[in-house]
Scaffold this active site. Structure first.
Site, mmCIF file in Angstrom:
data_model
loop_
_atom_site.group_PDB
_atom_site.id
_atom_site.type_symbol
_atom_site.label_atom_id
_atom_site.label_comp_id
_atom_site.label_asym_id
_atom_site.label_seq_id
_atom_site.Cartn_x
_atom_site.Cartn_y
_atom_site.Cartn_z
ATOM 1 N N HIS A 30 4.742 0.335 -0.433
ATOM 2 C CA HIS A 30 5.696 -0.597 0.557
ATOM 3 C C HIS A 30 4.516 -1.718 1.059
ATOM 4 O O HIS A 30 3.543 -1.452 1.159
ATOM 5 C CB HIS A 30 6.071 0.138 1.832
ATOM 6 C CG HIS A 30 5.316 0.952 2.567
ATOM 7 N ND1 HIS A 30 4.548 2.102 2.033
ATOM 8 C CD2 HIS A 30 4.807 0.746 3.957
ATOM 9 C CE1 HIS A 30 3.629 2.518 3.096
ATOM 10 N NE2 HIS A 30 3.713 1.672 4.090
ATOM 11 N N ASP A 60 0.768 5.222 1.798
ATOM 12 C CA ASP A 60 0.201 5.766 2.894
ATOM 13 C C ASP A 60 -0.292 7.112 2.289
ATOM 14 O O ASP A 60 -0.024 7.767 1.695
ATOM 15 C CB ASP A 60 1.275 6.331 4.018
ATOM 16 C CG ASP A 60 1.943 4.811 4.594
ATOM 17 O OD1 ASP A 60 1.210 3.793 4.755
ATOM 18 O OD2 ASP A 60 2.814 4.981 5.511
ATOM 19 N N HIS A 105 0.728 -1.237 0.092
ATOM 20 C CA HIS A 105 -0.179 -0.181 0.067
ATOM 21 C C HIS A 105 0.792 1.197 -0.051
ATOM 22 O O HIS A 105 2.033 1.228 0.354
ATOM 23 C CB HIS A 105 -0.855 -0.106 1.233
ATOM 24 C CG HIS A 105 -0.029 0.115 2.444
ATOM 25 N ND1 HIS A 105 0.569 -1.050 3.240
ATOM 26 C CD2 HIS A 105 0.034 1.016 3.386
ATOM 27 C CE1 HIS A 105 1.225 -0.626 4.350
ATOM 28 N NE2 HIS A 105 0.862 0.685 4.522
#
Lengths: 163, 675
Positions: free
Chosen positions: B610, B556, B554
């Site tokens: 990440h 952030d 995902h």
């Protein structure tokens, strides 16, 4: 305890309750009452033993309890089965009204029967546990004998804890 | 009743003497005193015996208020020689009250205290209080007391020269005090130190064992449960404690007794319990404490979060939250309210074959069967549901969570744990579900906890702000609500420092874009509005890491994310078409850019894709801080300076919360798209 039972012939003793009822018990049962064991050893147990603090109703229950324990322990069954059996019996035995329970407790203390004393104390404690003050009073027929001043003092003592 | 009971004037001995004297003279007297209430006729020591069984709390709280007789019994110092404050978990959120009650009990003992047992609420201060008043203490037992430190214990021990028994069951970080305790208490005969089986650090460690060997030569009984000592430590104990009669080292799995050491124990010690022996007859209720430690972790996590939002953000304040959610477990990051769920429609659980490919389905069924069906939930929880209905907004969920642990028959049977979480949302959204088979086996209470933790993580991922969590586990419920909120001065300092760092980095990034130094900081809300949020990720060790992902790939939504970790590799970045594992550089902090900066810079800075992996041998924990712009106040769009004819804006203007919604929908509508 059991060895002496085996060696001698079955002796019986007479126990007399507060209200004059006489019970005949075998030695194996009688010796479970520490008080009586001492009397037997001191050879003071004849012709009968007067128990001034125990009514016939309670004494009958006490004897029933001691009999069952004596029989189960000497019955040759394995320890775990005997334990289970005693547990069931004890549970059943404690299924009486609170006042009888109190009298049994008092008798067990007086007659010095350790296992019965432990059992009754435990049972009584569990009856009190998790009950409100009012419920406890009602259950055991105890009067609230605090004066108004005293009661206030009790409450006050605890008020701080809730701050 | 009307039963006569002759007044017991004398104590037993006198009674015996009397019985003896009168044994021959048959008494025909029939005394008939009026029947008094039997309670009052019990000798005081019998009443004391019974009341003492209620424990210190009930004696003070209720028994002494019943009548004057009982009150007098409860005033006698001798009844307070043994103070029992075990298992008082039901007084949740009342640890201060329990502590004051305990102090009162200690006062009443008037220095005669010999034994004291405390679960959960002991603190260093309480121990100090006890130690200053109880030089006769012989037995101290603390269970699950996380407010006690090694220093506090060793300080108190100095005033317990007669101490013979010390039992520390899941008392955190007391280990560094062992040696000092041993030196202060030369009479110590019996010592227990029990750890949780679910400890964070699983590294071999002989510190405890060596400290015991060195400072407690007089031990007769030693229980070291779940300790990470190795044979070296055990050897030291056998050499140092020559009087040992019993030794219990259950759950010390780093000890190997197959060789000489095992023989030595068998020869030397009368009564020994080995690492793999059953815990069934263990007098310490390990499940409860185990669970407690896990809960401590959840609470730590939540409290950190509260603290952080408070310290770093402008929007949320304690007052607001507390007022709104009085009495519930709260956090700024995720507000959690735990309710007990009372329904038990448990069907016969089928044992899931580990190799089955339909696991998920079966697990789903299993989970369902454990939770009962939704109708039942509705039935039993109608009230709560009705209460909550209005409270469910787009950022709230009702979370039903459950851990399932199934052990096949016998020790060799297959053992399996799984978790299931269903989060119901307001009618605009479909429910969120988490179902996992764990790659390790844990007891069900622990699985419950893990379900809660995973549910909360998932909720956070979905930007849920409030969770109404329902559990059918009484243990979990009581323990979550019982644990006092700790205070974290270190956290606020970290927040302060990090906020400074954020400004520095944002200014560097601004310069990189050819903007004025303060520009990005201003765009994301500045000192007033930029919110720091805190999250702790906990990845249990996993025997087959290739089969699972800790956190899926995902980016952030934040502007910047800072990560601290426990030096266990697991964070991976997607870089030039492949996953690269981030190196663990000591004394470093990992920082990456989130969506907000990507949008503002029109894609010149990339939001890092990440993921988090689990580790085979070690537990991984990462502490992440997200710097986020205010939800609604600012419209995020590429800054005009970053847009040109050649580089048209790549992102439409959206507020932060619109962006989150957009991301969320994209995720649920089309999971094939890059996340």
């Amino acid at each position: 305890m059991s060895s002496s039972t085996e060696l001698t012939e079955k002796k019986v003793f007479l126990l007399k309750s507060l209200d004059g009822v006489i019970f005949e018990v075998e030695e194996s049962v009688a010796v479970q009452l520490e008080v009586i064991r001492e009397l037997i050893e001191g050879d003071c147990a004849r012709p009968f033993i007067s128990l001034y603090n125990v009514t016939s109703e309670i004494l009958a229950l006490v004897i029933e309890y001691c009999k069952h324990h004596a029989e189960t322990c000497s019955g040759g069954t394995s320890a775990t089965i005997a334990d289970e059996d005693l547990k069931t019996f004890d549970n059943e035995f404690m299924n009486v009204d609170e006042n009888i329970l109190l009298e049994l407790c008092s008798a067990a203390d007086y007659l010095d029967i350790k296992s019965l004393f432990e059992l009754t104390c435990r049972t009584l404690a569990s009856l009190i546990k998790d009950r409100t003050i009012i419920e406890v009073r009602k259950m055991f027929n105890v009067e609230n004998d605090f004066s108004v001043v005293e009661e206030k003092a009790v409450r006050k003592e605890f008020a701080w804890a809730f701050k | 009743m009307g039963k006569k009971l002759k007044r017991l004037k004398n104590k037993k001995k006198k009674a015996k003497a009397k019985a003896k004297a009168k044994a021959e003279a048959a008494s025909s007297a029939r005394p008939t005193p009026p029947p008094p209430p039997p309670w009052l006729e019990l000798p005081p020591e019998v009443t004391a015996n019974i009341l003492h069984r209620l424990g210190a709390h009930d004696m003070l709280k209720s028994a002494q208020e019943v009548c004057t007789t009982w009150r007098n019994v409860c005033k006698d110092p001798s009844i307070w020689r043994v103070i029992d404050m075990k298992n008082l978990g039901k007084y949740h959120d009342m640890s201060v009250y329990l502590e004051t009650t305990c102090r009162q009990a200690v006062d009443r003992s008037e220095g005669q205290l010999t034994d004291i047992y405390i679960d959960y609420f002991a603190t260093d201060e309480l121990l100090q209080y006890i130690s200053e008043r109880s030089s006769q203490l012989r037995c101290l037992r603390l269970g699950g007391c996380y407010g006690v430190s090694g220093d506090g214990l060793s300080e108190a021990a100095k005033r317990f020269p007669l101490l013979e028994e010390l039992h520390l069951v899941f008392v955190m970080s007391c280990n560094d005090g062992i040696e000092a305790i041993g030196r202060s208490c030369p009479k110590l005969r019996s010592f227990t130190l029990s750890e949780s089986s679910y400890k964070h650090s699983q590294l071999p460690c002989n510190d405890d064992a060596l400290a015991i060997a060195k400072s407690m030569p007089g031990l007769h009984h030693l229980q070291l449960l779940g300790n990470n000592m190795t044979n070296e430590g055990l050897q030291a104990i056998l050499d140092g404690c020559l009087l040992l009669e019993s030794l219990d080292i259950r759950r010390c799995f780093k000890v190997d007794l197959s060789g000489d050491l095992g023989k030595r124990i068998t020869q030397k010690i009368k009564d020994s319990k080995h690492p793999y022996d059953s815990m069934e007859d263990c007098e310490w209720n390990t499940d409860i404490f185990d669970c407690k430690e896990n809960i401590r972790f959840v609470r730590t996590l939540l409290d950190f979060a509260v603290h952080w939002t408070l310290k770093c953000g402008g929007q949320t304040t304690t007052g607001e939250i507390r007022e709104k959610w009085t009495g519930s477990l709260l956090a700024g990051w995720v507000g959690v309210k735990i309710e007990r769920l009372r329904y038990m429609a448990v069907k016969e659980q089928t044992i899931i074959d580990g190799s089955s490919t339909d696991e998920t389905k079966e697990e789903e069924e299993d989970f369902r069967s454990c939770c009962g069906d939704e109708d039942e939930v509705e039935d039993t929880e109608e009230l709560t549901k009705a209460d909550l209905k209005d409270d469910l907004d787009d950022y709230s969920v009702k979370m039903y969570f459950k851990g399932v642990s199934i052990a096949g028959p016998g020790d060799s049977g297959s053992r399996l744990s799984g978790i299931g979480v269903v989060m119901e949302r307001s009618c605009n959204f479909s429910p969120i579900r988490v179902q996992k088979k764990l790659d390790f086996y844990v007891e069900e209470s622990v699985a419950d906890y893990l379900a809660l933790l995973d549910g909360l993580s998932e909720a956070a991922e979905n930007n849920i702000r409030r969770v109404f969590a329902f559990t059918e586990s009484d243990i979990l419920y009581y323990q979550v609500s019982n644990f006092p909120a700790p205070n974290f001065p270190a956290t606020s300092e970290y927040a302060k420092q990090l906020r400074g760092l954020t400004s520095k980095i944002l200014s560097a990034l601004s310069i990189g874009l050819g903007l004025e130094q303060e520009r990005l900081e201003k765009e994301v809300g500045g000192m007033e509005e930029l919110l720091l949020q805190f999250k702790i990720n906990y990845y249990p060790k996993c025997p087959q890491p290739e089969l699972t992902l800790g956190v899926e790939a995902h980016t952030d939504v934040s502007a910047l994310t800072f990560i601290l970790h426990n030096m266990v590799p697991g964070l991976q970045l997607f870089c030039e078409g492949k996953w690269v594992t981030a190196k663990c550089v000591p004394n470093s902090i990992i920082m990456h850019i989130g969506d907000t900066i990507e949008i503002l810079s029109n894609g010149k800075y990339k939001s890092a894709l990440h993921r988090g992996l689990v580790n085979k041998e070690k537990v991984r924990i990462s502490w992440a801080v997200f710097c986020e712009p205010p939800k609604e106040k600012i419209v995020l769009k590429p800054l005009p300076e970053t847009v040109s004819e050649a580089e048209p804006p790549r992102f439409p203007p959206r507020t932060f919360s619109q962006h989150i919604m957009h991301k969320l929908f994209r995720k649920s509508e089309d999971s094939g798209e890059e996340k």
